[in-house]
Scaffold this active site. Structure first.
Site, short mmCIF file in Angstrom:
data_model
loop_
_atom_site.label_atom_id
_atom_site.label_comp_id
_atom_site.label_asym_id
_atom_site.label_seq_id
_atom_site.Cartn_x
_atom_site.Cartn_y
_atom_site.Cartn_z
N ARG A 1 0.81 -1.24 0.00
CA ARG A 1 0.00 0.00 0.00
C ARG A 1 0.84 1.27 0.00
O ARG A 1 0.38 2.33 0.40
CB ARG A 1 -0.97 0.03 1.18
N LYS B 1 4.49 11.63 -11.08
CA LYS B 1 3.61 10.85 -11.97
C LYS B 1 4.25 9.49 -12.20
O LYS B 1 5.40 9.41 -12.63
CB LYS B 1 3.43 11.55 -13.31
N GLU C 1 12.22 18.77 -24.10
CA GLU C 1 11.50 19.04 -22.84
C GLU C 1 12.13 20.21 -22.07
O GLU C 1 11.45 20.91 -21.34
CB GLU C 1 11.42 17.79 -21.96
N LYS D 1 9.79 23.05 -13.14
CA LYS D 1 8.85 21.97 -12.87
C LYS D 1 8.48 21.93 -11.39
O LYS D 1 7.32 21.72 -11.03
CB LYS D 1 9.41 20.62 -13.33
N GLU E 1 -2.55 18.15 -11.02
CA GLU E 1 -2.93 18.63 -12.36
C GLU E 1 -4.39 19.05 -12.45
O GLU E 1 -5.15 18.55 -13.28
CB GLU E 1 -2.60 17.56 -13.42
N ARG F 1 -0.50 22.66 -13.85
CA ARG F 1 0.41 21.57 -14.25
C ARG F 1 0.14 21.10 -15.68
O ARG F 1 1.04 20.61 -16.35
CB ARG F 1 0.30 20.40 -13.26
N ASN G 1 1.99 19.90 -20.50
CA ASN G 1 1.62 19.06 -21.65
C ASN G 1 1.69 19.81 -22.97
O ASN G 1 1.21 19.31 -23.99
CB ASN G 1 0.21 18.48 -21.44
N HIS H 1 2.06 18.00 -26.23
CA HIS H 1 1.89 16.56 -25.98
C HIS H 1 0.65 15.97 -26.66
O HIS H 1 0.66 14.79 -27.01
CB HIS H 1 1.86 16.27 -24.48
N HIS I 1 1.61 12.96 -28.85
CA HIS I 1 1.13 11.60 -28.59
C HIS I 1 0.46 11.02 -29.82
O HIS I 1 0.57 9.82 -30.11
CB HIS I 1 0.15 11.59 -27.41
N HIS J 1 9.77 10.09 -27.97
CA HIS J 1 8.79 10.95 -27.31
C HIS J 1 9.20 12.43 -27.40
O HIS J 1 8.38 13.28 -27.78
CB HIS J 1 8.63 10.54 -25.84
N1 GLY Z 1 5.21 15.38 -17.73
C1 GLY Z 1 4.14 16.17 -17.34
C2 GLY Z 1 3.93 16.24 -15.86
O1 GLY Z 1 4.74 15.73 -15.12
O2 GLY Z 1 2.96 16.77 -15.42
#
Ligand code: GLY
Length: 382
Positions: free
Chosen positions: A132, A154, A196, A241, A251, A255, A259, A262, A266, A280
């Site tokens: 957990r 993430k 990035e 970041k 997000e 946040r 993207n 993206h 994608h 990517h």
């Molecule tokens: N790569 C996008 C984020 O971490 O929100």
């Protein structure tokens, strides 16, 4: 980003992600792998760790890491997963969890993700669900993971329905971005990570974008000055970041600006398959050019911004234009739009786009007329 980029080249390289009792540091610099024992000690609850790494990274960096840990009296078990995006799936998640349980990991055992984004996402997700939830440390070994995926919590895997659709927000306790490991990174991977880096300038910091334009080619040249410039770029990216994640961890708004490029990216990745035809970061570079092109068509920014971004990407060796053909033949706007509607960033059935009012001025919108989107894609594919 307020600090002058030039100052960052000599600034102390620890960035903090300010998340109250879950705050953590990102160390950026040379020789950090050799100092892993000393640097990880303060966040360990037991003098043992479990390392997840992959078949590319293990021969290079597993021994230096375990040697440094052992010198600090920390024992390490490990598992090695196959390198590549295909590893981010349920079967490898099960394999990693079984290995952790077989090694008798306990709630106090630290998991270490040693590798690029795939290892970080997989090991982080395993840590999020093992018993957990146990703590983990990110030791990212690619530029892309050092400036993006290792920071912000993430984690997750891909499923048949798409990328990153199963996962958890689970913040690491520490991130060690050792810039020496980038020396073993293929140039194409370094460039993909640079997309990035540039993203942070395009989405919120025009001065940093200007710094990238002035220094990007030297940074990526592998010459004498590259190392300091890369370190400065990583620190600046992590600062950006960290600030965004601290303000909007899950997000709900800000946040999502990360993207930028993206949704387009994608869609191209999906059309090209995931066999290495389009990395990517390359897809994100193309996607950012398209996001600015769409913004210009909608009257939010000048067409000259799109040209400027494309010119810089092409100058460093990134693609500025999308591929027109994929493994299944010609790429069409309709096929791309079908991928976009499967994106997890859909809200009430509407696509979310990150657009821009100019370089450094990104914003979110749910109101992009399908006809203009199609026009933008058709023009790029013509
Ligand atoms: N790569 C996008 C984020 O971490 O929100």
């Amino acid at each position: 980003m307020n600090a002058e980029p030039a100052r960052r080249q000599s600034a102390p390289a620890a960035v903090t992600v300010a998340l109250a009792d879950r705050a953590y540091d990102i160390h950026v610099g040379r020789g950090l792998l050799a100092r892993a024992g000393e640097l990880t000690s303060p966040v360990l609850r037991q003098r043992r760790v479990f390392i997840v790494t992959d078949s590319t990274v293990a021969p290079l960096y597993l021994a230096p890491l375990t040697t440094s840990l052992a010198a600090a009296g920390i024992s390490a078990d490990h598992c090695i997963v196959p390198a590549g995006e295909a590893t981010k799936d349920f079967s490898h998640l099960a394999e990693v969890l079984d290995a952790m349980l077989a090694a008798k990991c306990e709630r106090g055992t630290m998991i270490i993700a040693l590798g690029g984004g795939v290892v970080g996402d997989l090991a982080g997700f395993a840590a999020a669900v093992l018993l957990r939830g146990v703590d983990f440390i990110q030791i990212p070994t690619t530029l892309l993971s050092q400036v993006d995926s290792s920071v912000g919590g993430k984690t997750g895997i891909n499923t048949r329905a798409g990328k990153n659709l199963v996962g958890a927000f689970h913040q690491p306790r520490l991130v060690l971005a050792d810039t020496d490991v980038l020396a073993s990174l293929p140039r194409r991977e370094l460039l993909a990570g640079y997309a990035e880096v540039a993203k942070y300038g395009l989405l919120g910091d025009a001065a940093f974008w200007g710094w990238c334009e002035a220094n990007g080619e030297t940074m990526l040249s592998g010459g004498e000055k590259s190392h300091d410039l890369l370190r400065a770029a990583i620190v600046a990216s992590c600062e950006a970041k960290a600030r965004i994640v601290a303000a909007d961890e899950k997000e709900s708004g800000l946040r999502a600006l990360l993207n930028l490029g993206h949704t387009f990216g994608h869609a191209f990745e999906a059309e090209m398959g995931y066999g290495g035809e389009l990395l990517h970061g390359e897809a994100v570079a193309i996607g950012m050019v398209l996001a600015f092109s769409l913004s210009a068509r909608l009257g939010f920014c000048a067409p000259a911004d799109t040209a400027r971004i494309r010119a810089h990407f092409e100058a460093v060796g990134l693609p500025g234009l999308p591929p027109k053909r994929g493994p299944r033949g010609g790429i069409t706007p309709a096929a791309l739009m079908a991928h976009m509607t499967q994106d997890k960033k859909m809200k009430d059935g509407k696509l979310t786009f990150v657009l821009a009012r100019g370089i450094g001025k990104a914003f979110l919108t749910h109101d992009v007329p399908a006809a203009i989107l199609e026009e933008t894609l058709a023009a790029a594919l013509a």
